[in-house]
Motif scaffolding. Structure first.
Motif, PDB file in Angstrom:
ATOM      1  N   ALA A 103       0.842  -1.210   0.000  1.00  0.00           N
ATOM      2  CA  ALA A 103       0.000   0.000   0.000  1.00  0.00           C
ATOM      3  C   ALA A 103       0.872   1.253   0.000  1.00  0.00           C
ATOM      4  O   ALA A 103       0.578   2.232  -0.691  1.00  0.00           O
ATOM      5  N   ARG A 104       1.951   1.220   0.765  1.00  0.00           N
ATOM      6  CA  ARG A 104       2.861   2.377   0.789  1.00  0.00           C
ATOM      7  C   ARG A 104       3.434   2.636  -0.597  1.00  0.00           C
ATOM      8  O   ARG A 104       3.459   3.755  -1.091  1.00  0.00           O
ATOM      9  N   LEU A 105       3.905   1.541  -1.232  1.00  0.00           N
ATOM     10  CA  LEU A 105       4.521   1.687  -2.560  1.00  0.00           C
ATOM     11  C   LEU A 105       3.493   2.094  -3.605  1.00  0.00           C
ATOM     12  O   LEU A 105       3.762   2.950  -4.456  1.00  0.00           O
ATOM     13  N   ALA A 106       2.316   1.484  -3.518  1.00  0.00           N
ATOM     14  CA  ALA A 106       1.281   1.767  -4.523  1.00  0.00           C
ATOM     15  C   ALA A 106       0.914   3.244  -4.480  1.00  0.00           C
ATOM     16  O   ALA A 106       0.786   3.893  -5.520  1.00  0.00           O
ATOM     17  N   ALA A 107       0.774   3.789  -3.264  1.00  0.00           N
ATOM     18  CA  ALA A 107       0.385   5.197  -3.138  1.00  0.00           C
ATOM     19  C   ALA A 107       1.536   6.102  -3.557  1.00  0.00           C
ATOM     20  O   ALA A 107       1.351   7.093  -4.254  1.00  0.00           O
ATOM     21  N   ARG A 108       2.737   5.735  -3.126  1.00  0.00           N
ATOM     22  CA  ARG A 108       3.889   6.603  -3.396  1.00  0.00           C
ATOM     23  C   ARG A 108       4.229   6.645  -4.873  1.00  0.00           C
ATOM     24  O   ARG A 108       4.571   7.675  -5.437  1.00  0.00           O
TER      25      ARG A 108
ATOM     26  N   LEU B 297      -4.663 -10.337   6.454  1.00  0.00           N
ATOM     27  CA  LEU B 297      -5.518  -9.878   7.559  1.00  0.00           C
ATOM     28  C   LEU B 297      -5.613 -10.951   8.642  1.00  0.00           C
ATOM     29  O   LEU B 297      -5.600 -10.648   9.838  1.00  0.00           O
ATOM     30  N   ALA B 298      -5.685 -12.211   8.198  1.00  0.00           N
ATOM     31  CA  ALA B 298      -5.777 -13.302   9.176  1.00  0.00           C
ATOM     32  C   ALA B 298      -4.515 -13.375  10.031  1.00  0.00           C
ATOM     33  O   ALA B 298      -4.563 -13.815  11.184  1.00  0.00           O
ATOM     34  N   MET B 299      -3.390 -12.949   9.474  1.00  0.00           N
ATOM     35  CA  MET B 299      -2.106 -13.050  10.192  1.00  0.00           C
ATOM     36  C   MET B 299      -1.709 -11.753  10.893  1.00  0.00           C
ATOM     37  O   MET B 299      -0.705 -11.720  11.621  1.00  0.00           O
ATOM     38  N   ALA B 300      -2.454 -10.663  10.673  1.00  0.00           N
ATOM     39  CA  ALA B 300      -2.005  -9.336  11.127  1.00  0.00           C
ATOM     40  C   ALA B 300      -1.657  -9.316  12.618  1.00  0.00           C
ATOM     41  O   ALA B 300      -0.581  -8.839  13.005  1.00  0.00           O
ATOM     42  N   ALA B 301      -2.547  -9.840  13.440  1.00  0.00           N
ATOM     43  CA  ALA B 301      -2.333  -9.763  14.893  1.00  0.00           C
ATOM     44  C   ALA B 301      -1.074 -10.520  15.309  1.00  0.00           C
ATOM     45  O   ALA B 301      -0.480 -10.222  16.339  1.00  0.00           O
ATOM     46  N   ARG B 302      -0.681 -11.494  14.510  1.00  0.00           N
ATOM     47  CA  ARG B 302       0.495 -12.308  14.850  1.00  0.00           C
ATOM     48  C   ARG B 302       1.748 -11.880  14.103  1.00  0.00           C
ATOM     49  O   ARG B 302       2.743 -12.608  14.056  1.00  0.00           O
ATOM     50  N   THR B 303       1.708 -10.711  13.469  1.00  0.00           N
ATOM     51  CA  THR B 303       2.835 -10.259  12.662  1.00  0.00           C
ATOM     52  C   THR B 303       3.338  -8.903  13.148  1.00  0.00           C
ATOM     53  O   THR B 303       2.901  -7.860  12.656  1.00  0.00           O
ATOM     54  N   PRO B 304       4.248  -8.883  14.119  1.00  0.00           N
ATOM     55  CA  PRO B 304       4.720  -7.601  14.652  1.00  0.00           C
ATOM     56  C   PRO B 304       5.225  -6.652  13.568  1.00  0.00           C
ATOM     57  O   PRO B 304       5.014  -5.444  13.653  1.00  0.00           O
ATOM     58  N   ARG B 305       5.854  -7.210  12.530  1.00  0.00           N
ATOM     59  CA  ARG B 305       6.403  -6.338  11.475  1.00  0.00           C
ATOM     60  C   ARG B 305       5.333  -5.552  10.730  1.00  0.00           C
ATOM     61  O   ARG B 305       5.598  -4.500  10.177  1.00  0.00           O
ATOM     62  N   LEU B 306       4.124  -6.094  10.694  1.00  0.00           N
ATOM     63  CA  LEU B 306       3.056  -5.383   9.999  1.00  0.00           C
ATOM     64  C   LEU B 306       2.792  -4.036  10.681  1.00  0.00           C
ATOM     65  O   LEU B 306       2.556  -3.020  10.021  1.00  0.00           O
ATOM     66  N   TRP B 307       2.865  -4.020  12.000  1.00  0.00           N
ATOM     67  CA  TRP B 307       2.556  -2.787  12.726  1.00  0.00           C
ATOM     68  C   TRP B 307       3.703  -1.795  12.593  1.00  0.00           C
ATOM     69  O   TRP B 307       3.480  -0.587  12.570  1.00  0.00           O
ATOM     70  N   VAL B 308       4.922  -2.331  12.461  1.00  0.00           N
ATOM     71  CA  VAL B 308       6.070  -1.451  12.197  1.00  0.00           C
ATOM     72  C   VAL B 308       5.874  -0.767  10.837  1.00  0.00           C
ATOM     73  O   VAL B 308       6.078   0.446  10.691  1.00  0.00           O
ATOM     74  N   GLU B 309       5.444  -1.548   9.841  1.00  0.00           N
ATOM     75  CA  GLU B 309       5.231  -0.987   8.502  1.00  0.00           C
ATOM     76  C   GLU B 309       4.069   0.008   8.497  1.00  0.00           C
ATOM     77  O   GLU B 309       4.079   0.987   7.754  1.00  0.00           O
ATOM     78  N   LEU B 310       3.068  -0.261   9.350  1.00  0.00           N
ATOM     79  CA  LEU B 310       1.923   0.645   9.409  1.00  0.00           C
ATOM     80  C   LEU B 310       2.324   1.981  10.028  1.00  0.00           C
ATOM     81  O   LEU B 310       1.864   3.044   9.611  1.00  0.00           O
TER      82      LEU B 310
ATOM     83  N   GLY C 227      -9.150  -2.061   5.047  1.00  0.00           N
ATOM     84  CA  GLY C 227      -9.378  -0.798   5.760  1.00  0.00           C
ATOM     85  C   GLY C 227      -9.362  -0.955   7.266  1.00  0.00           C
ATOM     86  O   GLY C 227      -9.080  -0.005   7.993  1.00  0.00           O
ATOM     87  N   GLU C 228      -9.638  -2.166   7.745  1.00  0.00           N
ATOM     88  CA  GLU C 228      -9.678  -2.382   9.196  1.00  0.00           C
ATOM     89  C   GLU C 228      -8.326  -2.143   9.872  1.00  0.00           C
ATOM     90  O   GLU C 228      -8.263  -1.934  11.086  1.00  0.00           O
ATOM     91  N   LEU C 229      -7.256  -2.175   9.091  1.00  0.00           N
ATOM     92  CA  LEU C 229      -5.930  -2.011   9.712  1.00  0.00           C
ATOM     93  C   LEU C 229      -5.696  -0.590  10.201  1.00  0.00           C
ATOM     94  O   LEU C 229      -4.963  -0.371  11.164  1.00  0.00           O
TER      95      LEU C 229
ATOM     96  N   GLN D  62      -0.203  -1.027  19.563  1.00  0.00           N
ATOM     97  CA  GLN D  62       0.256  -1.884  18.463  1.00  0.00           C
ATOM     98  C   GLN D  62       1.188  -1.130  17.521  1.00  0.00           C
ATOM     99  O   GLN D  62       2.155  -1.675  17.023  1.00  0.00           O
ATOM    100  N   LEU D  63       0.875   0.144  17.303  1.00  0.00           N
ATOM    101  CA  LEU D  63       1.696   0.932  16.392  1.00  0.00           C
ATOM    102  C   LEU D  63       2.942   1.479  17.077  1.00  0.00           C
ATOM    103  O   LEU D  63       3.801   2.064  16.412  1.00  0.00           O
TER     104      LEU D  63
END
Ligand SMILES: Nc1ccn([C@@H]2O[C@H](COP(=O)(O)OP(=O)(O)OP(=O)(O)O)[C@@H](O)[C@H]2O)c(=O)n1
Ligand SMILES: [Mg+2]
Length: 368
Positions: free
Chosen positions: A175-180, A197-210, A232-234, A276-277
């Motif tokens: 999403a970052r790359l697509a927008a940029r 989305l199913a893995m989001a809660a278990r993926t610490p790196r996702l929140w770093v990227e967010l 959008g839920e993220l 989380q963020l």
């Protein structure tokens, strides 16, 4: 040496080319040294690459990194050296590797591999190009994953069907790359969104990227991509984030903190989102101030955020307004403002008109 490889090479800063040539010479004819990832992508798109990721195959990374005499921080577990370039930028030099994911969402395990393995383990084809630099500085573009044609088509495609399951942070990176860069999602990316989305809660790196998303030039546009892709839920508050993009486009500087505060305002439960963020306390505190009735001057983050979230909020009178109503310069101005602040706090005045009326009354009482 293809003209394209040469063209990409010429996008680099002269001092970076010199450092890369020295690395390749030092590595020798049995090793392979290549610039990879975002730097090659950005060079193709015509942006000067400043953030260099270099992969070395068949060389001892620590020795190679230290040969330049530049400061090096070496991480043995990943065979990864962070080199501080003369102008203070960091460049990464990494041993070519394969990766396995013993636990999806967690950090992968690195294994020694070839340069091609290293390209195959990456997030998107457009990030999987390598510019090989030979010991005599001959250049070759290695396009193992069909990245060139996807760069030309401006699409983001994950490299294998389990990509977002193993590393859900790739959704946010996309999403970052697509927008940029104005890239579109390949159907395969969209197919994998539910896996991420199913893995989001278990993926610490996702929140770093967010959190990194909030530091993009236009975070609202990136949040909109997530929403368009069904994720959008993220990150709540896309409309407000886009409102902040619009303010920025009009020349109003907007910090990542301000974006974070706007997202928190939209969250059903802001506390876990802030946690989380890894936002710390400041965005929440900024939000509280922005929503209060305390006066903040034009252009302050509080005022910018208030204008967005509470466009009808009364704008409290300032010293200038008080002077205009005939109060002489000096301590009387401060006293009049303090009086208004007290009434505001007590909930007795709610609009600009009420502020003016209250001030009028105060001044009249003073005269008698
Ligand atoms: N979860 C990740 C993180 C990184 N990478 C790879 O590592 C490279 C460098 O990562 P990073 O610097 O985070 O991204 P860039 O593509 O350089 O983008 P940016 O301009 O945001 O730095 C990426 O291009 C990609 O090939 C990956 O495959 N998967
Ligand atoms: Mg980068």
């Amino acid at each position: 040496m293809t003209p394209l490889a040469t063209h990409l090479w010429e996008q680099l800063l002269a001092e970076d080319r010199q450092w890369l040539r020295a690395l390749a010479r030092q590595a020798g004819p049995r090793a392979r040294v290549a610039l990879v990832g975002g730097a090659v992508r950005d060079a193709f798109l015509g942006y000067a690459p400043l953030d260099l990721d270099v992969v070395a195959e068949g060389a001892h990374v620590e020795t190679l990194a230290r040969a330049s005499g530049l400061p090096v921080l070496f991480h043995p577990a990943f065979q990864n050296a962070t080199v501080t370039l003369p102008d203070g930028r960091n460049a990464d030099l990494v041993r070519a590797r394969r990766e396995t994911y013993p636990v999806a969402g967690q950090n992968p395990l690195p294994h020694p591999g070839t340069l091609e393995d290293d390209l195959r383990r990456r997030d998107f084809a457009v990030n999987a190009l390598a510019l090989l630099i030979g010991p005599d500085s001959e250049l070759t573009l290695l396009d193992e994953m069909n990245g060139l044609s996807e760069l030309e088509a401006r699409v983001l495609r994950p490299l294998h069907p389990r990509s977002f399951h193993e590393d859900a942070s790739r959704l946010v990176r996309g999403a970052r790359l697509a927008a940029r860069l104005g890239f579109a999602a390949d159907p395969e990316l969209l197919r994998q969104v539910p896996d991420a989305l199913a893995m989001a809660a278990r993926t610490p790196r996702l929140w770093v990227e967010l959190k990194l998303l909030l530091s993009e030039a236009r975070p609202g546009a990136a949040a909109r991509k997530l929403e368009e892709w069904g994720a959008g839920e993220l990150l709540p508050g896309v409309e407000w984030l886009q409102g902040l993009d619009t303010l920025q486009d009009a020349g109003q500087p907007v910090s990542p903190q301000l974006y974070a505060a706007a997202a928190l305002h939209a969250a059903a439960d802001p506390v876990p989102l802030a946690e989380q963020l890894g936002l710390g306390d400041r965005p929440a505190a900024l939000l509280t101030r922005a929503l209060s009735d305390t006066y903040f001057p034009d252009g302050t983050p509080e005022r910018v955020l208030r204008g967005l979230l509470r466009p009808d909020a009364p704008v409290p009178l300032t010293g200038r307004d008080v002077l205009a109503m005939g109060v002489p310069p000096g301590h009387a101005v401060g006293e009049a403002l303090a009086h208004l602040a007290r009434l505001r706090q007590e909930g007795q005045i709610h609009s600009r008109e009420e502020e003016q009326a209250a001030l009028q009354k105060y001044l009249e009482a003073d005269r008698h």
